[in-house]
Design a protein around this motif. Structure first.
Motif, PDB file in Angstrom:
ATOM      1  N   LYS A   1       2.551  -2.858   0.302  1.00 30.03           N
ATOM      2  CA  LYS A   1       3.198  -3.587  -0.134  1.00 30.03           C
ATOM      3  C   LYS A   1       4.479  -2.193   1.040  1.00 30.03           C
ATOM      4  O   LYS A   1       5.760  -2.607   1.146  1.00 30.03           O
ATOM      5  CB  LYS A   1       4.240  -3.269  -1.228  1.00 30.03           C
ATOM      6  N   ARG A   2       4.468  -0.954   0.960  1.00 27.57           N
ATOM      7  CA  ARG A   2       4.785  -0.014   1.744  1.00 27.57           C
ATOM      8  C   ARG A   2       4.465  -0.416   3.355  1.00 27.57           C
ATOM      9  O   ARG A   2       2.878  -0.232   3.688  1.00 27.57           O
ATOM     10  CB  ARG A   2       4.493   1.662   0.854  1.00 27.57           C
ATOM     11  N   ARG A   3       5.544   1.115   3.976  1.00 30.02           N
ATOM     12  CA  ARG A   3       5.318   0.671   4.977  1.00 30.02           C
ATOM     13  C   ARG A   3       4.546   1.635   5.896  1.00 30.02           C
ATOM     14  O   ARG A   3       4.136   2.669   5.478  1.00 30.02           O
ATOM     15  CB  ARG A   3       7.138   1.135   6.125  1.00 30.02           C
ATOM     16  N   GLU A   4       3.480   1.182   6.360  1.00 31.08           N
ATOM     17  CA  GLU A   4       2.445   1.589   7.181  1.00 31.08           C
ATOM     18  C   GLU A   4       1.393   2.771   6.696  1.00 31.08           C
ATOM     19  O   GLU A   4       1.506   3.839   7.158  1.00 31.08           O
ATOM     20  CB  GLU A   4       2.516   2.469   8.556  1.00 31.08           C
ATOM     21  N   ILE A   5       0.945   2.417   5.005  1.00 31.50           N
ATOM     22  CA  ILE A   5       0.628   3.503   4.517  1.00 31.50           C
ATOM     23  C   ILE A   5      -1.281   3.146   4.795  1.00 31.50           C
ATOM     24  O   ILE A   5      -2.029   3.969   5.053  1.00 31.50           O
ATOM     25  CB  ILE A   5       0.662   3.767   3.684  1.00 31.50           C
ATOM     26  N   VAL A   6      -1.379   2.337   4.084  1.00 31.00           N
ATOM     27  CA  VAL A   6      -3.234   1.500   4.321  1.00 31.00           C
ATOM     28  C   VAL A   6      -3.454   0.528   4.902  1.00 31.00           C
ATOM     29  O   VAL A   6      -1.922  -0.567   5.295  1.00 31.00           O
ATOM     30  CB  VAL A   6      -3.508   1.273   2.917  1.00 31.00           C
ATOM     31  N   LYS A   7      -4.040   0.073   5.772  1.00 30.73           N
ATOM     32  CA  LYS A   7      -4.529  -1.513   6.351  1.00 30.73           C
ATOM     33  C   LYS A   7      -5.665  -1.784   6.283  1.00 30.73           C
ATOM     34  O   LYS A   7      -6.807  -0.670   5.798  1.00 30.73           O
ATOM     35  CB  LYS A   7      -3.704  -1.146   7.944  1.00 30.73           C
ATOM     36  N   LEU A   8      -5.834  -3.049   6.283  1.00 34.07           N
ATOM     37  CA  LEU A   8      -7.253  -3.796   6.579  1.00 34.07           C
ATOM     38  C   LEU A   8      -7.875  -3.877   8.049  1.00 34.07           C
ATOM     39  O   LEU A   8      -7.235  -4.919   8.681  1.00 34.07           O
ATOM     40  CB  LEU A   8      -7.133  -5.157   5.647  1.00 34.07           C
ATOM     41  N   ASP A   9      -8.498  -3.053   8.378  1.00 33.64           N
ATOM     42  CA  ASP A   9      -9.253  -3.512   9.700  1.00 33.64           C
ATOM     43  C   ASP A   9     -10.164  -4.532   9.920  1.00 33.64           C
ATOM     44  O   ASP A   9     -11.347  -4.549   8.889  1.00 33.64           O
ATOM     45  CB  ASP A   9      -9.903  -1.982  10.103  1.00 33.64           C
ATOM     46  N   VAL A  10     -10.311  -5.168  10.872  1.00 31.34           N
ATOM     47  CA  VAL A  10     -11.122  -6.468  10.342  1.00 31.34           C
ATOM     48  C   VAL A  10     -12.038  -6.114  12.607  1.00 31.34           C
ATOM     49  O   VAL A  10     -12.077  -6.239  13.432  1.00 31.34           O
ATOM     50  CB  VAL A  10     -10.909  -8.169  11.043  1.00 31.34           C
ATOM     51  N   ASP A  11     -13.851  -5.887  12.116  1.00 29.25           N
ATOM     52  CA  ASP A  11     -14.729  -5.642  12.919  1.00 29.25           C
ATOM     53  C   ASP A  11     -15.424  -6.305  13.126  1.00 29.25           C
ATOM     54  O   ASP A  11     -15.569  -7.340  12.082  1.00 29.25           O
ATOM     55  CB  ASP A  11     -15.264  -4.459  12.251  1.00 29.25           C
ATOM     56  N   LYS A  12     -15.642  -6.578  14.212  1.00 26.75           N
ATOM     57  CA  LYS A  12     -16.826  -7.721  14.899  1.00 26.75           C
ATOM     58  C   LYS A  12     -17.762  -6.390  15.420  1.00 26.75           C
ATOM     59  O   LYS A  12     -18.081  -6.221  16.251  1.00 26.75           O
ATOM     60  CB  LYS A  12     -15.608  -8.646  15.581  1.00 26.75           C
TER      61      LYS A  12
END
Lengths: 510, 552
Positions: free
Chosen positions: A174-185
């Motif tokens: 919910k906070r800015r640019e701390i974590v992300k979910l990368d989708v790799d093919k």
């Protein structure tokens, strides 16, 4: 497939990939081992799959990773810890927070809310102080911090998180640019039996010739070598040809039909005075066809000039009382002004009125045709266009009669692909008799209305030609013939100019 | 064109013979009307504007009955003298100068018939009356009227009456803004100092033509059996024919026609006049026109199937026919009665030389050369709009503007071709690049000296759009095209607001500039929403053709 032929058909990229196929099972690994770029390695794998050496499986993998701010916080500490740290020794005023903490105003806003909800700070009278609880938690490592450290060092999927970690993850998202979910093919591959044999085979024995280059031809180095085999059955990328617009292909064909029948092409402007478009064709000045809703009149310029005074006088007489033709005329007062109005031609018949006015006795018998755009002021929809194609033919012949008109029409439509035509009575102000032409559609097995025809009235011919020679005339619309041929259901598609449509549209083959 | 709904039972009775639907489908179009369809008891036909007499069930059935040979020849209608007068005041001369009037008695109205009469009236208003502009029809219940009748013009502020289906009396001027018919047809009277009115002997207003009848004296009801009919307009002959169409239809319903005496300022006229007009039958002319060899008897029989009479060499034309101006009109009716399907189609042995316009040949060759370079031809509209033609191109060409164009995106004629190609590129951003396209077509400029004030010329534009596009590539195309045409040209530095300064050149042939070539200005690309460079040229094909011709 014979393994030797297979070896001979390998592309240099495939050759670079094959030695590593038994040591890895995905694209990334292959890239690392073979030093091929992603595009090269992928092409090699696809070609090898075409050759049934391996099978490619595409998988999607989700990984939790640190985002931009997350990386900074991992190094400098979370803003809320730095905030609380700054409060450890002293009470701060709201105004002094930025300077004391070194945080941005966004971050400060987040910290205030967050720490207050944890009862770690107290805000009173514009000053912020740390609570005892605040001091206590400052000495521990927080769940969130442990989480940041953990994901920094590993490629965890969201499924692999503990419930606590998942909680931290959701908060950080919910906070800015701390974590992300990368989708790799992930492209995995698996060797087939053929592939296993290929891996074991000797793929480097002979030097093969790949592209034939001028250099190879010049030095003769291709001699005594084998040529790499190509997969000649492979689909190749499409290329585009230069091409005439399909509407023009069809109108050119119409021109050819007319010329074969001995007709000469008429030319003339799209912008005309009403005199030529209507009055010279004996269309009375109060005829509904001249009303604004159908006809494109010009705003600028709005009025033009009338031609030779004598011709104007003859046309006027014709409208008012039929001149010397024995006709009653339309019996009204003909005015200059409506004839001077400028109009976008409503029919190619305007070219016939111009042409007739230019002929002299020695010119006939004569036949003329035109193909071109005409205009109608109406809204665009699937069956209406404000510009439409019409084709027009006239026969000026002292011996012409109604049977000839039908004869020309039958031949003309047969040449356009409609061998069966039938004729019904119709009405146009400038022809008598007037005909509506139906042709039998050979595929849909039904009659289709294709346009009007007739013999010009003496009131049209006499003032233009000087004598009332019979003139046969027909002016079918051409758009319907085209849309039928090209299988177009929405008439707007004729001028959509979608380049992929233009590139793929079939050639006019009549 | 107006469609008329015919009730099959009424129609069959009027025709005097019952045809199957298939026979109707086959025969109705061959009389010169479009059959829209037959559904149950309804026959829907589209009547062509030359036959207003067929706009009623009665008129259509009369024509059809003759055509299929049931009741052929001229129908005779009896007109009795009523002796009643209509006084036409000289004041109507500048407003709506003519009227033709009649009485019809012994009508038996019912709902169906009232609807039928209103249908005839409305269809005639729209077509023959040009939306009441040329002519308007009024029908009034005679029992509510005191004869004689006055037709006069008066100040619309001073005349008050209760218009049809309106709750109260208002002034004639107020009707124009307050009554629906006033709003629809008021423009026909607007600006006139005096409006026309019909009034009866008791000074009761009957109507204000061409707008509305009075509610009191101008409304037909089931109890009505006698009517007063007037057709008023600008041409007495048109009014007479219209009146004839209505009274003959009413006579076919069973009514009796009575004439009226019209007291015009310059003399007395009596209407309706149902005596047939006579025209000498020119048998050789009709045979030559149609390519037939009919005897006079054959031709007279055929004309009888179209409702004509014949007497001592003269064709008798029914008084309700409005369309017989010349012998060719009779020729058409002979052809219709003979049957279009029975004519042999012939091609005469006449030698003429076919020939394409030289310019079209040239234009096609230009297209073929460009196709050889792999270019794709587009085809766009001649119509465009000012933002496309000028604003996006950063130019300021004077444009030829259309009046009241329905589509505001297409309200000018294009001044040049390149904007049309830019629009194509804009519409194709999702398609593969490079996009190398061309088109030739008409462009338009203002020209005071020409007949229309507009000068038309044909131009050719080529646009190359793709990552590798530049000045060299586009100039190569110009060069290749002109050398293929064996045409020497000179290029010289030019200025043009649509192109990058220093990257645009004039193309001149025989010391005349015929176009320009260059790289489109990035601002123009931004204006068109393009993310690829474009290099283009536009040449006047008309100019190039002239230059090449002058060389021969």
């Amino acid at each position: 497939m014979d393994i030797n032929r297979l070896v001979e058909s390998l592309h240099p990229l495939e050759r670079k990939a094959v030695p590593f196929l038994s040591r890895c099972n995905n694209l990334k690994e292959l890239m690392r081992l073979s030093q091929l770029s992603e595009a090269e390695a992928m092409r090699a794998l696809q070609w090898l799959e075409n050759k049934q050496v391996l099978k490619i499986h595409a998988e999607v993998k989700e990984t939790v990773r640190l985002d931009n701010n997350g990386k900074v916080y991992l190094e400098k500490g979370l803003p809320e810890r730095r905030f609380l740290d700054a409060l450890r020794m002293k009470i701060l005023t709201m105004k002094g927070l930025t300077e004391a903490t070194g945080l941005s105003s966004d971050e400060i806003a987040v910290c205030l809310g967050l720490l207050k909800s944890k009862a770690a700070i107290l805000i009173e009278g514009g000053v912020v102080s740390i609570t005892d609880h605040g001091k206590k938690i400052l000495d521990k490592e927080w769940l969130e911090e442990a989480f940041l450290k953990k994901i920094a060092g590993s490629d965890l999927g969201p499924d692999a998180l503990t419930p606590e970690e998942n909680f931290a993850f959701e908060i950080f998202r919910k906070r800015r640019e701390i974590v992300k979910l990368d989708v790799d093919k992930i492209k995995r591959f698996e060797l087939t039996e053929l592939g296993k044999a290929l891996v074991d085979a000797d793929i480097e024995p002979k030097e093969t010739v790949d592209r034939i280059t001028p250099a190879i031809l010049a030095d003769g180095s291709w001699r005594n070598k084998s040529f790499r085999r190509y997969d000649v059955e492979i689909n190749v990328p499409k290329i585009n040809r230069g091409k005439r617009h399909f509407v023009n292909q069809a109108t050119d064909y119409a021109r050819q039909v007319w010329i074969e029948m001995g007709f000469k092409e008429m030319e003339g402007p799209l912008v005309n005075t009403c005199f030529w478009n209507f009055d010279a064709l004996f269309v009375p000045q109060d005829h509904p066809a001249r009303e604004m809703q159908d006809t494109f009149y010009m705003k600028n310029p709005a009025r033009g000039k009338l031609p030779d005074h004598k011709l104007v006088e003859r046309i006027k007489e014709m409208h008012e009382h039929g001149g010397k033709t024995g006709s009653l005329g339309w019996q009204y007062r003909w005015g200059d002004d409506p004839a001077k109005k400028i109009v976008l031609r409503t029919h190619t018949t305007v070219l016939s009125s111009h042409t007739l006015a230019s002929l002299k006795g020695s010119d006939w018998p004569a036949k003329f045709f035109a193909v071109g755009h005409c205009f109608r002021n109406e809204a665009l929809d699937w069956s209406h266009l404000f510009e439409f194609n019409q084709t027009e033919g006239i026969v000026v012949d002292p011996n012409a009669n109604f049977k000839h008109l039908l004869g020309y029409l039958k031949r003309f439509f047969a040449k356009l692909g409609f061998p069966q035509a039938r004729f019904r009575p119709a009405y146009f102000p400038y022809t008598e008799p007037s005909i509506e032409i139906d042709v039998f559609h050979p595929v849909h097995k039904k009659w289709v209305e294709l346009g009007g025809a007739g013999m010009f009235r003496p009131e049209v011919v006499e003032p233009l030609l000087g004598e009332a020679v019979p003139v046969l005339a027909w002016g079918p619309g051409f758009d319907r013939i085209m849309t039928e041929y090209y299988g177009i259901n929405d008439i707007r598609d004729l001028y959509k100019n979608d380049l992929s449509q233009l590139r793929s549209m079939k050639q006019w083959m009549r | 064109m107006p469609t008329v709904k015919l009730n099959k039972k009424v129609f069959n009775k009027l025709v005097g013979k019952e045809l199957s639907d298939d026979q109707l489908r086959e025969r109705i179009p061959m009389i010169g009307t479009d059959l829209e369809g037959i559904e149950g008891d309804d026959i829907n036909v589209e009547v062509f504007p030359n036959r207003p007499d067929m706009l009623s069930e009665q008129g259509f059935a009369r024509a059809f009955s003759a055509f299929i040979g049931v009741k052929t020849g001229l129908r005779n209608y009896d007109v009795k003298k009523s002796g009643s007068k209509v006084m036409i005041d000289a004041s109507v001369k500048d407003v709506r100068p003519f009227t033709a009037c009649a009485l019809v008695k012994n009508l038996k109205f019912n709902d169906e018939k009232i609807r039928e009469i209103i249908q005839i009236q409305e269809k005639l208003h729209v077509t023959f009356g040009r939306n009441r502009k040329k002519l308007a029809i009024g029908i009034y219940p005679l029992e509510k009227i005191k004869l004689p009748i006055k037709y006069f013009a008066a100040d619309p502020n001073k005349i008050k009456f209760r218009p049809l289906e309106f709750p109260s009396e208002i002034t004639a001027l107020q009707i124009l803004s307050q009554h629906p018919a006033g709003r629809e047809y008021g423009h026909l009277l607007e600006g006139k100092e005096k409006f026309p009115f019909f009034a009866d002997a008791g000074d009761n207003i009957l109507s204000m033509p061409p707008v509305i009848n009075s509610h009191i004296t101008g409304k037909i009801e089931e109890s009505t059996s006698e009517v007063f009919i007037e057709c008023s307009g600008f041409d007495f002959n048109t009014c007479k024919i219209c009146l004839n169409i209505i009274v003959t239809a009413m006579a076919d319903m069973g009514g009796e026609i009575y004439s009226m005496e019209l007291e015009y300022a310059d003399g007395r006229k009596v209407t309706p006049d149902l005596d047939p007009r006579k025209i000498k039958l020119d048998v050789p002319f009709i045979n030559k026109w149609l390519g037939l060899k009919l005897s006079e008897k054959d031709m007279v029989d055929l004309l009888a199937k179209m409702g004509y009479g014949f007497d001592m060499g003269f064709t008798l034309i029914p008084a309700y026919r409005a369309d017989i101006l010349h012998m060719v009109d009779l020729a058409e009716d002979v052809a219709i009665a003979y049957g279009y399907e029975k004519f042999d189609a012939e091609i005469p042995n006449v030698a003429t030389i076919g020939q394409e316009s030289e310019f079209e040949t040239f234009r096609r060759r230009v297209s073929e050369i460009l196709i050889g370079l792999g270019l794709l031809e587009t085809s766009t509209y001649n119509l465009s709009n000012a933002p496309d033609q000028d604003e996006k191109m950063m130019t300021d060409f004077p444009l030829v503007e259309l009046e009241s164009a329905v589509n505001i995106d297409y309200n000018v004629l294009r001044a040049w071709m390149l904007p049309s190609l830019m629009k194509v590129l804009h519409d194709n951003k999702s398609n593969d690049y490079p996009q190398n396209i061309f088109e030739s077509g008409n462009c338009f400029a203002l020209d005071k000296d020409s007949e229309t004030g507009v000068c038309e010329f044909c131009t050719l534009a080529v646009a190359l759009c793709g990552p590798d596009t530049d000045f060299t590539r586009i100039k190569q195309v110009v060069d290749c095209l002109l050398s293929a045409l064996d045409c020497r040209y000179v290029s010289s530095e030019a200025e043009h607001p649509s192109f990058i300064p220093g990257r645009v050149a004039y193309v001149s042939v025989n010391d005349t500039i015929i176009g320009h070539v260059g790289e489109l200005h990035p601002q123009v690309l931004v204006n068109w929403g393009l993310e690829m460079p474009v290099a283009a040229f536009e040449l006047s094909l008309t100019g190039l053709f002239k230059a090449l011709k002058s060389r021969q």
